[in-house]
Design a protein around this motif. Structure first.
Motif, PDB file in Angstrom:
ATOM      1  N   GLN A 227       2.117   0.348   4.391  1.00 46.55           N
ATOM      2  CA  GLN A 227       2.227  -1.530   5.402  1.00 46.55           C
ATOM      3  C   GLN A 227       2.371  -2.239   3.482  1.00 46.55           C
ATOM      4  O   GLN A 227       1.995  -2.518   2.542  1.00 46.55           O
ATOM      5  N   VAL A 228       2.903  -3.713   4.245  1.00 51.18           N
ATOM      6  CA  VAL A 228       3.233  -4.415   2.721  1.00 51.18           C
ATOM      7  C   VAL A 228       1.733  -5.327   3.460  1.00 51.18           C
ATOM      8  O   VAL A 228       2.491  -6.521   5.824  1.00 51.18           O
ATOM      9  N   LEU A 229       1.346  -6.267   2.669  1.00 54.25           N
ATOM     10  CA  LEU A 229       0.456  -7.242   3.735  1.00 54.25           C
ATOM     11  C   LEU A 229       0.338  -8.696   2.370  1.00 54.25           C
ATOM     12  O   LEU A 229       0.970  -7.844   1.862  1.00 54.25           O
TER      13      LEU A 229
ATOM     14  N   VAL B 226       9.248  -6.310 -11.722  1.00 50.81           N
ATOM     15  CA  VAL B 226      10.718  -5.382 -11.335  1.00 50.81           C
ATOM     16  C   VAL B 226      10.891  -5.997 -10.083  1.00 50.81           C
ATOM     17  O   VAL B 226      10.220  -5.491  -9.337  1.00 50.81           O
ATOM     18  N   PRO B 227      11.914  -5.398  -9.402  1.00 50.86           N
ATOM     19  CA  PRO B 227      11.887  -6.215  -8.198  1.00 50.86           C
ATOM     20  C   PRO B 227      12.083  -4.991  -7.775  1.00 50.86           C
ATOM     21  O   PRO B 227      13.158  -3.421  -8.225  1.00 50.86           O
ATOM     22  N   ARG B 228      11.811  -4.250  -6.483  1.00 54.87           N
ATOM     23  CA  ARG B 228      11.300  -3.468  -5.793  1.00 54.87           C
ATOM     24  C   ARG B 228      11.495  -2.612  -4.123  1.00 54.87           C
ATOM     25  O   ARG B 228      11.029  -4.347  -3.418  1.00 54.87           O
ATOM     26  N   PHE B 229      12.391  -2.032  -3.597  1.00 55.61           N
ATOM     27  CA  PHE B 229      12.316  -1.444  -1.983  1.00 55.61           C
ATOM     28  C   PHE B 229      11.108  -1.094  -2.150  1.00 55.61           C
ATOM     29  O   PHE B 229      11.190   0.360  -2.249  1.00 55.61           O
ATOM     30  N   PHE B 230      10.719  -1.080  -0.938  1.00 60.08           N
ATOM     31  CA  PHE B 230       9.771  -1.155  -0.435  1.00 60.08           C
ATOM     32  C   PHE B 230       9.934  -0.606   1.212  1.00 60.08           C
ATOM     33  O   PHE B 230      10.350  -1.554   2.374  1.00 60.08           O
ATOM     34  N   GLN B 231       9.830   0.791   2.211  1.00 59.90           N
ATOM     35  CA  GLN B 231      10.278   0.859   3.403  1.00 59.90           C
ATOM     36  C   GLN B 231       8.828   1.440   3.963  1.00 59.90           C
ATOM     37  O   GLN B 231       7.867   2.519   3.523  1.00 59.90           O
ATOM     38  N   ILE B 232       8.584   0.490   5.103  1.00 61.49           N
ATOM     39  CA  ILE B 232       7.306   0.869   5.761  1.00 61.49           C
ATOM     40  C   ILE B 232       7.389   2.263   6.586  1.00 61.49           C
ATOM     41  O   ILE B 232       8.303   3.018   7.032  1.00 61.49           O
ATOM     42  N   ARG B 233       6.469   3.808   6.850  1.00 53.83           N
ATOM     43  CA  ARG B 233       6.770   4.301   7.084  1.00 53.83           C
ATOM     44  C   ARG B 233       5.668   4.897   7.733  1.00 53.83           C
ATOM     45  O   ARG B 233       4.511   4.753   6.976  1.00 53.83           O
ATOM     46  N   SER B 234       5.847   5.314   8.767  1.00 53.82           N
ATOM     47  CA  SER B 234       4.849   5.159  10.089  1.00 53.82           C
ATOM     48  C   SER B 234       3.704   6.276   9.694  1.00 53.82           C
ATOM     49  O   SER B 234       4.332   7.291   9.448  1.00 53.82           O
ATOM     50  N   SER B 235       2.799   6.564  10.324  1.00 55.36           N
ATOM     51  CA  SER B 235       1.970   7.565  10.233  1.00 55.36           C
ATOM     52  C   SER B 235       2.540   8.961  10.636  1.00 55.36           C
ATOM     53  O   SER B 235       2.197  10.106   9.609  1.00 55.36           O
ATOM     54  N   THR B 236       2.641   8.483  11.902  1.00 50.60           N
ATOM     55  CA  THR B 236       3.298   9.730  12.384  1.00 50.60           C
ATOM     56  C   THR B 236       5.183  10.441  12.178  1.00 50.60           C
ATOM     57  O   THR B 236       5.246  11.826  12.242  1.00 50.60           O
ATOM     58  N   GLU B 237       6.016   9.272  10.574  1.00 47.58           N
ATOM     59  CA  GLU B 237       6.834  10.138  11.207  1.00 47.58           C
ATOM     60  C   GLU B 237       6.749  10.972   9.821  1.00 47.58           C
ATOM     61  O   GLU B 237       6.136  11.073   9.225  1.00 47.58           O
TER      62      GLU B 237
ATOM     63  N   GLU C 145       0.824  -0.998  -0.177  1.00 49.99           N
ATOM     64  CA  GLU C 145       0.339   0.151   0.307  1.00 49.99           C
ATOM     65  C   GLU C 145       1.196   0.944   0.026  1.00 49.99           C
ATOM     66  O   GLU C 145       1.565   1.442   0.751  1.00 49.99           O
ATOM     67  N   LEU C 146       1.132   2.415  -1.156  1.00 50.53           N
ATOM     68  CA  LEU C 146       1.375   2.955  -0.773  1.00 50.53           C
ATOM     69  C   LEU C 146       0.788   4.483  -0.042  1.00 50.53           C
ATOM     70  O   LEU C 146       0.037   4.523   0.212  1.00 50.53           O
ATOM     71  N   PRO C 147       1.509   5.255   0.401  1.00 51.96           N
ATOM     72  CA  PRO C 147       1.926   6.966   1.046  1.00 51.96           C
ATOM     73  C   PRO C 147       0.308   7.218  -0.540  1.00 51.96           C
ATOM     74  O   PRO C 147       0.408   6.997  -0.931  1.00 51.96           O
ATOM     75  N   LEU C 148      -0.344   7.759   0.391  1.00 47.15           N
ATOM     76  CA  LEU C 148      -1.250   8.621   0.446  1.00 47.15           C
ATOM     77  C   LEU C 148      -0.839  10.254  -0.537  1.00 47.15           C
ATOM     78  O   LEU C 148      -0.036  10.282  -0.285  1.00 47.15           O
TER      79      LEU C 148
ATOM     80  N   GLY D 266      14.667  -3.657   9.389  1.00 50.34           N
ATOM     81  CA  GLY D 266      14.074  -2.234   9.470  1.00 50.34           C
ATOM     82  C   GLY D 266      13.136  -1.714   9.017  1.00 50.34           C
ATOM     83  O   GLY D 266      12.755  -1.011   8.226  1.00 50.34           O
ATOM     84  N   GLY D 267      12.314  -2.588   8.387  1.00 48.55           N
ATOM     85  CA  GLY D 267      11.154  -2.231   8.082  1.00 48.55           C
ATOM     86  C   GLY D 267      11.000  -2.405   6.327  1.00 48.55           C
ATOM     87  O   GLY D 267       9.978  -1.903   5.705  1.00 48.55           O
TER      88      GLY D 267
END
Lengths: 625, 311
Positions: A239-241, A204-215, A166-169, A194-195
């Protein structure tokens, strides 16, 4: 002299006007009003957890299936095909007992007259499972539906799983938006510490980092970008689900919802009747941010009633929903749920004729009410157990003999008759009675001689510990907790000669001490959310978050696991009974009594039944004046 | 007159500055005190699994370092946004206050009006007429102060709702539902006010300027109302500052017994539930009301007694 008097009069008039404006004089009386013991926590069914909230939501939302208030037998709700076959099975269930196919009724409508479809259920069930919803009961689906638990616990994702990222809004959206970000589907290649997730999307391989909504946006990924220049930039995601397509919940078409279970479970319809699994309106949620969609004039629901008014600590007023499919059978035009916290005040209101239903009565008056209000009193054993839990992580209660001695040294009858006096039933087992086909295992009976004998068998080290120090029974502030604890304390001292100190704490610090394992013996209680032994027995599985005792038993876990995959219902219950026998033999818990629900209901109120589930759907209630 | 006005403006500016500093200090102390108490806003009876606790903590930023949380909350509070309530999930703290404060304030104002109309004349009269009546007034006042609210409420409910059923026992919405709770809330205040007014009158009556006025043959009612009254009610006025703040923000006991949707219950529940934002918001609200009423009291005192030091 006339000027000060004028000012004074003007001030008094203002004051009266101000006072007047806080009252709402024009309010019409409701056709049926009842006391709700606490304020409704939230009108969002996914996060509703307490009984006061469920009492109101049972009238405002309706799931696929509802339970009959008298028999607790599943009835058609939004799904029209919940019908028994001649063999006693269900029409909507596949022959192998694993696939439920629900037909959403053609006349299913939201309270804004838009059609309610199978997609609404798929949306709402996914939302209950989404970790960001923080729903308290995701296990209602997670325990039964294929892959539902994995969707709810992204930490269990494994390499090779299909995932949804799920990408950021977009920046234009507020942080509190109820919309989901754009979804990318792919395969998990690697989980980096480190999430960070390495996901293959469209080859295509891609890297995703979870960003908390408060950051702060982008901040979390800066440090990684430099290190991983060769593998492409790290993108932010929410998030990644697990890919929701892997979960056994599917809207086949707009009127067909299919749910696939891991194993057959004939009791699954009861689970579906739980208020948590009511549908919520996606358009309504996404049009507002945060919880604004729950405001009375915005909330779109699908139950017998809609929320007309809501005032904190005062009342929720419900009005008949004109678009409800079964509106002909809805008993009242208007219903008031009045927030009254004190049982004595509830009784006053009932006695003064101002409310029609009071869901709890002052414990101390139970005997009197049984005598003088027999025609209004409706009581039924509730699916609930009050018990003490031993901390088995540390001495002296890590010693089974000491626990068994303490369990045999008490007199439950005396607790119920003198400390409670509310007609409660002494605990027969840990699982309350009332589940058809299940005979609860027996608690250790009162036997002071056996208790002393057990103490002699205890390990010398534990005995030294037991006698050498002051051990405490911890309970939280509450009317009856103290009287029970004092009685048990004296019973223990009488039978074993051991003095246990009492410690009273306010609920927050009480709960914190238990979570941290900082207690010796603590009071506890549990109410099953479904009428099945597993609702209680799961609590003491070694990996259960509710296992306050810290108790772990391999046989117990194995039996629960076997029961989980057993398809024969009779065999399953006997496995569970075997597990309960182990629990009561090992005594990490000391069950004391089963709660009884006591209601005062005005004669003339129809459609109200005392039942073991303590379920009283508002839809069926009407008043004959 | 002009210098008086300048003096007032200066006074208000000084008060505003100290108010801001006080509010900041109160915010800081309560923030860290709240966090120091064991337990958190999401400890429920039926414990939540770790993932859910984590998701909730994440949403509210509760897993961030305390310093960061403090700065975030301070920044938000400065914009008068007190944040979402943790336990009343559908409400923001601002909404809780907007819904509850008018109710508590209405009830409190009624009680206060009642307390003053009963308390002040009784106290003054007792101060002027010493003897039998004065002794009885004092005994009655002690009784009224010593009787707990809930005992009084219980007796009144029994009398006026069941023995002689003229008033509803609880609820909110009709004027009749205001009478019993306002009365219960007012009685101890009336007793305090009466005692203060009596003491004030006793002290004032022995002052030389009063004796001079009587000696000059000024009629007694003029001496009482024009000369003695302003000085005699001074203790009452000083008492009103904190009393008004207390009475406006509601009473837990009365609100519980009479099922009144005021804000008093929120004060206690917020602390017990560790509803950090709600507790902080209410503490700040109470402090603000207290600061405002105290400033008003100082102004009124100055008006009543010009001999007082300048503001």
């Amino acid at each position: 002299m006339s000027r000060p008097i004028g000012i004074l009069l003007g001030f008094l008039a203002l004051l009266l006007a101000a006072v007047w404006s806080t009252l709402s004089i024009t309010r019409r009386a409701a056709h049926f009003s009842f006391c709700n013991a606490a304020d409704v926590g939230s009108l969002d069914p996914a996060i509703a957890s307490d009984s006061s909230t469920q009492r109101v939501l049972s009238g405002v939302f309706e799931g696929l299936c509802v339970l009959h208030p008298q028999t607790l037998e599943p009835q058609p709700g939004m799904a029209s095909n919940i019908i028994r076959t001649t063999q006693g099975g269900w029409k909507c269930l596949s022959p192998d007992g694993k696939t439920w196919t629900f037909e959403i009724r053609e006349d299913a409508r939201w309270s804004d007259n838009s059609p309610l479809t199978a997609n609404d259920f798929a949306y709402s069930f996914r939302r209950v499972l989404d970790p960001q919803t923080a729903a308290p009961y995701p296990h209602l689906l997670g325990d039964y539906v294929i892959n539902a638990e994995k969707y709810n616990s992204p930490q269990n994702l494994a390499v090779g799983d299909s995932v949804e990222v799920e990408l950021p809004l977009p920046n234009a959206e507020s942080e509190n938006s109820n919309k989901r970000g754009q979804l990318l589907r792919g395969t998990l290649i690697e989980k980096v510490a480190g999430g960070t997730f390495h996901v293959e999307v469209d080859g295509v391989p891609r890297f995703f980092q979870i960003r908390s909504s408060t950051e702060v946006p982008g901040k979390g990924s800066d440090s990684f970008k430099n290190e991983s220049d060769n593998s492409g930039a790290i993108e932010d995601c929410r998030q990644v689900l697990l890919d929701f397509h892997e979960v056994g919940i599917r809207a086949v078409d707009s009127h067909t919802l299919q749910i696939e279970l891991m194993r057959p479970n004939p009791a699954f319809l009861q689970v579906l009747a739980h208020v948590t699994l009511s549908p919520v309106n996606q358009r309504c949620l996404e049009a507002h941010s945060g919880r604004e969609w729950t405001h009375p004039n915005r909330l779109i629901s699908n139950g017998a009633y809609v929320v007309a008014q809501r005032r904190l600590r005062d009342r929720i007023r419900l009005q008949r929903n004109p678009y409800y499919w079964d509106r002909g059978h809805v008993g009242c035009e208007m219903v008031d749920a009045i927030t009254v916290e004190s049982p004595a005040t509830m009784l006053n209101l009932f006695e003064a004729g101002l409310v029609d239903w009071v869901p709890s009565t002052p414990v101390s008056l139970a005997d009197d009410l049984r005598r003088v209000r027999a025609n209004s009193l409706k009581a039924a054993p509730a699916f609930s157990t009050y018990f003490y839990v031993f901390n088995v992580r540390r001495p002296p209660f890590n010693d089974i003999h000491i626990r068994r001695a303490f369990c045999q040294a008490i007199n439950r009858r005396e607790v119920v008759d003198t400390a409670l006096r509310g007609g409660q039933e002494t605990a027969s087992g840990f699982v309350p009675p009332g589940i058809s086909g299940y005979a609860s295992a027996e608690v250790l009976a009162e036997d002071p001689t056996a208790a002393r004998h057990e103490l002699q068998q205890a390990d010398a080290g534990s005995l030294t510990a037991l006698n050498g120090s002051q051990w405490k029974l911890l309970y939280n502030t509450g009317d009856t907790h103290r009287s029970i604890a004092e009685l048990i304390q004296s019973q223990w001292r009488e039978a074993t000669g051991i003095h246990i100190a009492l410690e009273n704490r306010e609920f927050g610090t009480f709960r914190a001490a238990i979570s941290a394992g900082e207690f010796d013996i603590a009071r506890s209680g549990w109410t099953g959310d479904i009428s099945d032994p597993i609702a209680f027995l799961h609590m003491f599985a070694s990996d259960s978050p509710f296992n306050d005792a810290g108790w772990a038993n391999d046989d117990y876990d194995r039996l629960l696991g076997q029961a989980g995959v057993e398809s024969d219902p009779v065999q399953r219950l006997s496995l569970l009974q075997e597990a309960e026998t182990i629990l009561l033999k090992e005594c990490p818990v000391l069950p004391l009594y089963h709660r009884v629900s006591m209601h005062l209901v005005r004669p003339g109120v129809r459609g109200f039944y005392a039942n073991s589930g303590d379920i009283h759907p508002l839809k069926w209630i009407h008043v004959e004046r | 007159m002009a210098s008086g006005r300048i003096e007032l403006v200066g006074f208000l500016c000084r008060r505003l500055l100290t108010a801001v500093l006080t509010l900041w200090a109160v915010f800081t102390i309560s923030f860290f005190l709240m966090r120091a108490v064991p337990g958190g806003p999401f400890d429920h009876e039926q414990q939540v699994p770790e993932e859910i606790r984590q998701a909730t903590a994440d949403r509210y930023g509760l897993d961030q370092p305390l310093g960061v949380q403090y700065l975030r909350e301070l920044a938000r509070t400065v914009t008068l946004d007190l944040g979402p309530s943790y336990r009343l999930a559908d409400y923001t703290v601002n909404e809780v206050i907007v819904e509850g404060l008018p109710t508590s304030a209405a009830l409190g104002l009624m009680a206060l009006a009642l307390a003053l109309t009963v308390g002040v004349p009784t106290g003054l009269w007792a101060g002027l007429n010493r003897g039998m009546a004065d002794r009885w007034m004092r005994r009655l006042a002690v009784l009224a102060i010593a009787t707990p609210n809930f005992v009084l409420a219980g007796i009144l409910i029994l009398l006026f709702c069941f023995v002689w059923p003229v008033l509803p026992p609880a609820g909110w919405g009709q004027p009749s539902q205001l009478i019993l709770p306002a009365f219960c809330l007012a009685i101890p205040f009336a007793a305090y006010v009466a005692r203060l007014a009596r003491a004030g009158m006793l002290e004032t009556w022995n002052q030389e300027y009063i004796r001079t006025a009587i000696a000059k043959g000024v009629p007694r009612h003029v001496v009482v109302w024009k000369h003695a009254f302003p000085a005699a009610v001074l203790p009452v006025v000083s008492f009103l500052g904190p009393a008004v703040a207390g009475i406006l923000t509601g009473s837990l006991v009365i609100e519980r017994i009479f099922a009144i949707p005021g804000i008093g219950t929120s004060f206690v529940n917020a602390a017990l539930d560790r509803d950090y934002t709600l507790a902080m918001g209410l503490v700040l609200l109470y402090t603000t009301i207290l600061l405002v009423t105290n400033a008003l009291v100082d102004i009124v005192q100055k008006l009543l007694d010009p001999r007082l030091e300048s503001l």
